[in-house]
Enzyme design. Structure first.
Site, PDB file in Angstrom:
ATOM      1  N   TYR A 136       0.754   6.401   6.351  1.00 40.94           N
ATOM      2  CA  TYR A 136       0.284   4.878   6.187  1.00 40.94           C
ATOM      3  C   TYR A 136       1.293   4.015   6.935  1.00 40.94           C
ATOM      4  O   TYR A 136       1.014   3.182   7.839  1.00 40.94           O
ATOM      5  CB  TYR A 136      -0.066   4.437   4.662  1.00 40.94           C
ATOM      6  CG  TYR A 136      -0.652   3.175   5.035  1.00 40.94           C
ATOM      7  CD1 TYR A 136      -2.023   2.938   5.214  1.00 40.94           C
ATOM      8  CD2 TYR A 136       0.051   1.910   4.362  1.00 40.94           C
ATOM      9  CE1 TYR A 136      -2.556   1.512   4.913  1.00 40.94           C
ATOM     10  CE2 TYR A 136      -0.475   0.771   4.259  1.00 40.94           C
ATOM     11  CZ  TYR A 136      -1.771   0.532   4.481  1.00 40.94           C
ATOM     12  OH  TYR A 136      -2.332  -0.772   4.465  1.00 40.94           O
TER      13      TYR A 136
ATOM     14  N   LEU B 134       5.740  13.393   1.880  1.00 42.33           N
ATOM     15  CA  LEU B 134       5.656  13.876   3.051  1.00 42.33           C
ATOM     16  C   LEU B 134       5.739  15.631   2.804  1.00 42.33           C
ATOM     17  O   LEU B 134       5.083  16.359   3.174  1.00 42.33           O
ATOM     18  CB  LEU B 134       6.835  13.831   4.081  1.00 42.33           C
ATOM     19  CG  LEU B 134       6.583  14.526   5.276  1.00 42.33           C
ATOM     20  CD1 LEU B 134       5.565  14.183   6.157  1.00 42.33           C
ATOM     21  CD2 LEU B 134       8.049  14.089   6.187  1.00 42.33           C
TER      22      LEU B 134
ATOM     23  N   ALA C  51     -10.491  -2.129   9.447  1.00 42.35           N
ATOM     24  CA  ALA C  51     -10.803  -1.010   8.920  1.00 42.35           C
ATOM     25  C   ALA C  51      -9.267  -0.125   8.517  1.00 42.35           C
ATOM     26  O   ALA C  51      -8.612  -0.016   9.405  1.00 42.35           O
ATOM     27  CB  ALA C  51     -11.850  -0.019   9.687  1.00 42.35           C
TER      28      ALA C  51
END
Length: 435
Positions: free
Chosen positions: A340, A284, A276
């Site tokens: 991420y 940013l 998942a």
């Protein structure tokens, strides 16, 4: 989405034009199918330096017979005995005439030894094999892959050698995999259904890479629990019904997710596959805290909490495996993905720290796969030029398929892969950045 450029370069006009323009010329990869379970052709076994490995029985079980004098589906070079710079000359002497004989979509596999901290000459020579292997992978072309395996025991490495010498590893290249000693005798499971009798939980299993992982583990005999968020319950049940598994609608970020998984699996769990994941991309300077937090919560915090809970509860059985999903973005970084990249680098840290303790205390291995550009609905939505760059910026000059990640996961979950622990294997076609 279909890779039209790959199709075009497979035609005579496409080959001519791309050659004249100096453009990438990807070769269609040969992947596993029931009709083609092994590479087509023979294997050439070479040695550089003195070796103590007894590879013959293991290589005989790869399904590849001896190669003829002209062409080989695979070349295996045993360089475990190379201990100095002079020994590296034997590596060149062995592979220099052999590389050109490897067929398209063939394999070159270099076997090395762990670096000896007490012998810096041996360590230098063995580390040199890594630079050699990665460089050869970037120049060999025509869909061929090159990998390095560090090992001390051929039997412990059998599942790894069989995977890397098969069509299942089509998108794994330029990797260095360390195989340690086995704590127990190697397993000898059913060849066609090695996961028979095992239960696997795949998070995010209702679609994309997770769906492919669930299908592959079921193909190999596992009973698969397809976990996904409640809003994806219908898709999760569709996948579970198709593969003879079970759907488990559950938000993996829930504080009690681990306890609820343990409750749903009273007989225990053999394979925990953390797939998942979400993206919330922005640079940013433009990223609000909630976008940062959402990605870190799904991709990393839930993985840590759930793994800890299932190990503590004893739900994960001895002899089992945890396979988490990292990413090239966590290894090389990616603009617009600080959240991420941080989450996926965190997965790498989890694997490297937890693996030795989980094996010693619970008898469970912990590894990760790190996908590069994989052809999914998510990447199909990427703008055209960025998508094309992602496809071409690897040694195979094409994107991977969800099945490539699934096959790598299945190898790490294989009962005979117990000597593979703490590894982060990049399924990226040997990305030109960070791999």
């Amino acid at each position: 989405m279909a890779d039209r450029y790959l199709r075009f370069t497979g035609t005579a006009p496409g080959r001519f034009l791309t050659r004249r323009l100096g453009l990438p010329q990807p070769a269609a990869l040969v992947r596993w199918s029931p009709d083609h379970p092994a590479l087509a052709g023979g294997l050439r076994h070479l040695t550089a330096g003195a070796s103590a490995l007894d590879l013959a029985p293991v290589l005989a079980r790869t399904g590849l017979g001896p190669a003829g004098p002209q062409r080989a589906a695979a070349v295996v070079l045993d360089a475990t005995g190379v201990r100095d710079v002079e020994g590296l000359a034997a590596v060149h002497a062995a592979l220099h005439p052999a590389v050109g004989s490897v067929v398209p979509s063939g394999r070159v596999l270099v076997l090395g030894a762990p670096l000896d901290p007490a012998d810096h000459h041996q360590a230098a020579a063995q580390q040199a094999l890594e630079g050699f292997t990665r460089s050869l992978g970037k120049e060999i072309g025509r869909g061929r892959t090159v990998n390095l395996v560090r090992l001390t025991d051929a039997a412990a490495a059998e599942s790894t050698l069989r995977f890397l010498l098969s069509p299942k590893s089509a998108y794994v290249s330029g990797q260095v995999i360390e195989v340690g000693p086995l704590q127990e005798p190697p397993a000898t499971p059913d060849g066609d259904r090695p996961l028979a009798g095992r239960t696997a939980l795949v998070t995010g299993g209702a679609r994309g890479i997770g769906e492919a992982v669930a299908e592959t583990l079921a193909r190999d005999g596992a009973h698969v629990v397809v976990l996904d968020v409640p809003r994806a319950e219908q898709d999760a049940r569709r996948v579970a019904d198709r593969i003879g598994g079970t759907a488990l609608p559950l938000d993996i970020t829930a504080a009690d997710a681990g306890a609820r998984i343990a409750e749903a699996l009273p007989d225990g769990l053999d394979l925990l596959i953390h797939n998942a994941g979400i993206t919330r991309d922005r640079r940013l300077v433009n990223m609000p805290a909630e976008r940062w937090a959402a990605v870190l919560e799904v991709n990393l915090a839930s993985v840590l909490r759930t793994t800890d809970a299932l190990l503590k509860a004893g739900t994960l059985k001895r002899g089992g495996s945890v396979v988490a999903t990292a990413s090239i973005a966590g290894l090389a970084g990616n603009a617009g993905q600080t959240n991420y990249g941080a989450s996926k680098a965190g997965v790498v840290g989890l694997v490297r720290s937890l693996a030795p303790r989980a094996l010693d205390e619970h008898g469970v291995t912990v590894n990760a796969v790190a996908p590069g550009f994989i052809e999914t609905k998510m990447t199909a939505a990427v703008p055209l030029f960025i998508r094309e760059a992602g496809r071409r910026m690897n040694s195979l000059a094409q994107g991977g398929l969800p099945a490539d990640v699934a096959e790598t996961t299945a190898w790490l979950a294989h009962p005979a892969s117990g000597a593979v622990n703490g590894q982060v294997v990049r399924v990226c076609g040997q990305s030109l950045l960070g791999a």
